[in-house]
Design a protein around this motif. Sequence first.
Motif, PDB file in Angstrom:
ATOM      1  N   LYS A 133       0.979  -1.139   0.054  1.00  0.00           N
ATOM      2  CA  LYS A 133      -0.130  -0.029   0.022  1.00  0.00           C
ATOM      3  C   LYS A 133       0.685   1.329   0.056  1.00  0.00           C
ATOM      4  CE  LYS A 133      -3.982  -2.035   0.144  1.00  0.00           C
ATOM      5  NZ  LYS A 133      -4.923  -2.090  -0.951  1.00  0.00           N
ATOM      6  N   HIS A 165       3.571   2.194   1.869  1.00  0.00           N
ATOM      7  CA  HIS A 165       3.889   2.801   3.086  1.00  0.00           C
ATOM      8  C   HIS A 165       5.141   1.892   3.633  1.00  0.00           C
ATOM      9  CE1 HIS A 165      -0.282   4.139   3.137  1.00  0.00           C
ATOM     10  NE2 HIS A 165       0.088   5.052   3.808  1.00  0.00           N
ATOM     11  N   TYR A 172       0.451   3.293  11.246  1.00  0.00           N
ATOM     12  CA  TYR A 172      -0.011   3.209   9.787  1.00  0.00           C
ATOM     13  C   TYR A 172      -1.050   4.072   9.702  1.00  0.00           C
ATOM     14  CZ  TYR A 172      -1.617   0.917   5.557  1.00  0.00           C
ATOM     15  OH  TYR A 172      -2.179   0.564   4.324  1.00  0.00           O
ATOM     16  N   VAL A 173      -0.900   5.280   8.660  1.00  0.00           N
ATOM     17  CA  VAL A 173      -2.030   6.176   8.666  1.00  0.00           C
ATOM     18  C   VAL A 173      -2.536   6.370   7.073  1.00  0.00           C
ATOM     19  CG1 VAL A 173      -2.637   8.591   8.726  1.00  0.00           C
ATOM     20  CG2 VAL A 173      -1.156   7.517  10.489  1.00  0.00           C
ATOM     21  N   ASP A 174      -3.820   6.148   6.820  1.00  0.00           N
ATOM     22  CA  ASP A 174      -4.253   6.099   5.479  1.00  0.00           C
ATOM     23  C   ASP A 174      -4.004   7.433   4.882  1.00  0.00           C
ATOM     24  OD1 ASP A 174      -5.639   5.569   2.995  1.00  0.00           O
ATOM     25  OD2 ASP A 174      -7.839   5.867   3.791  1.00  0.00           O
ATOM     26  N   ARG A 175      -3.240   7.546   3.696  1.00  0.00           N
ATOM     27  CA  ARG A 175      -3.122   8.872   3.015  1.00  0.00           C
ATOM     28  C   ARG A 175      -4.202   9.500   2.699  1.00  0.00           C
ATOM     29  NH1 ARG A 175       1.801   6.367   0.346  1.00  0.00           N
ATOM     30  NH2 ARG A 175       3.444   6.759   1.796  1.00  0.00           N
ATOM     31  N   ALA A 176      -5.475   8.964   2.041  1.00  0.00           N
ATOM     32  CA  ALA A 176      -6.458   9.585   1.678  1.00  0.00           C
ATOM     33  C   ALA A 176      -7.424   9.992   2.672  1.00  0.00           C
ATOM     34  CB  ALA A 176      -7.428   8.419   0.882  1.00  0.00           C
ATOM     35  N   GLU A 220      -6.015   6.706  11.197  1.00  0.00           N
ATOM     36  CA  GLU A 220      -5.084   5.620  11.417  1.00  0.00           C
ATOM     37  C   GLU A 220      -5.696   4.185  11.252  1.00  0.00           C
ATOM     38  OE1 GLU A 220      -1.938   4.068  15.020  1.00  0.00           O
ATOM     39  OE2 GLU A 220      -3.580   5.508  15.555  1.00  0.00           O
ATOM     40  N   SER A 230       6.252   2.803   7.501  1.00  0.00           N
ATOM     41  CA  SER A 230       5.336   2.299   8.297  1.00  0.00           C
ATOM     42  C   SER A 230       5.587   0.759   8.370  1.00  0.00           C
ATOM     43  CB  SER A 230       3.974   2.394   8.189  1.00  0.00           C
ATOM     44  OG  SER A 230       3.755   3.988   8.041  1.00  0.00           O
ATOM     45  N   GLY A 238      -6.308  10.213   6.277  1.00  0.00           N
ATOM     46  CA  GLY A 238      -5.600  10.815   7.351  1.00  0.00           C
ATOM     47  C   GLY A 238      -6.085   9.985   8.614  1.00  0.00           C
TER      48      GLY A 238
END
Length: 98
Positions: free
Chosen positions: A38, A40, A68-72, A76, A43, A74
């Motif tokens: 994904k 990362h 681990y943070v979702d970029r879309a 976690e 991470s 923001g």
Amino acid sequence: MKIRKRTPLLAAAILIVLLWIASFFSPEGAIRRYMFLKLHPISAVTSEITDLGAHLAIDGHLYHATKYVDRATGGEISFFYVKKKGPFWLVESAGSGP
């Protein structure tokens, strides 16, 4: 001379392939592989992964990971369900809560 230049590249490629194969044989490796796929990679290396001890027949084993943070969105993504299929561990689902 060309053989000496290719040897480090070949060794690095073999190491990457072996690490990729090894990631299928543990739940933590499966989660790190999921993070890496994904996009990362930091991470995947720095996350602390803990087994929460919960096992559901449908979803699999529950794990908690940090950093681990979702970029879309923001948000976690810290909970992962991993399931063993044959000798391999695969991430079934990931989300912000169990």
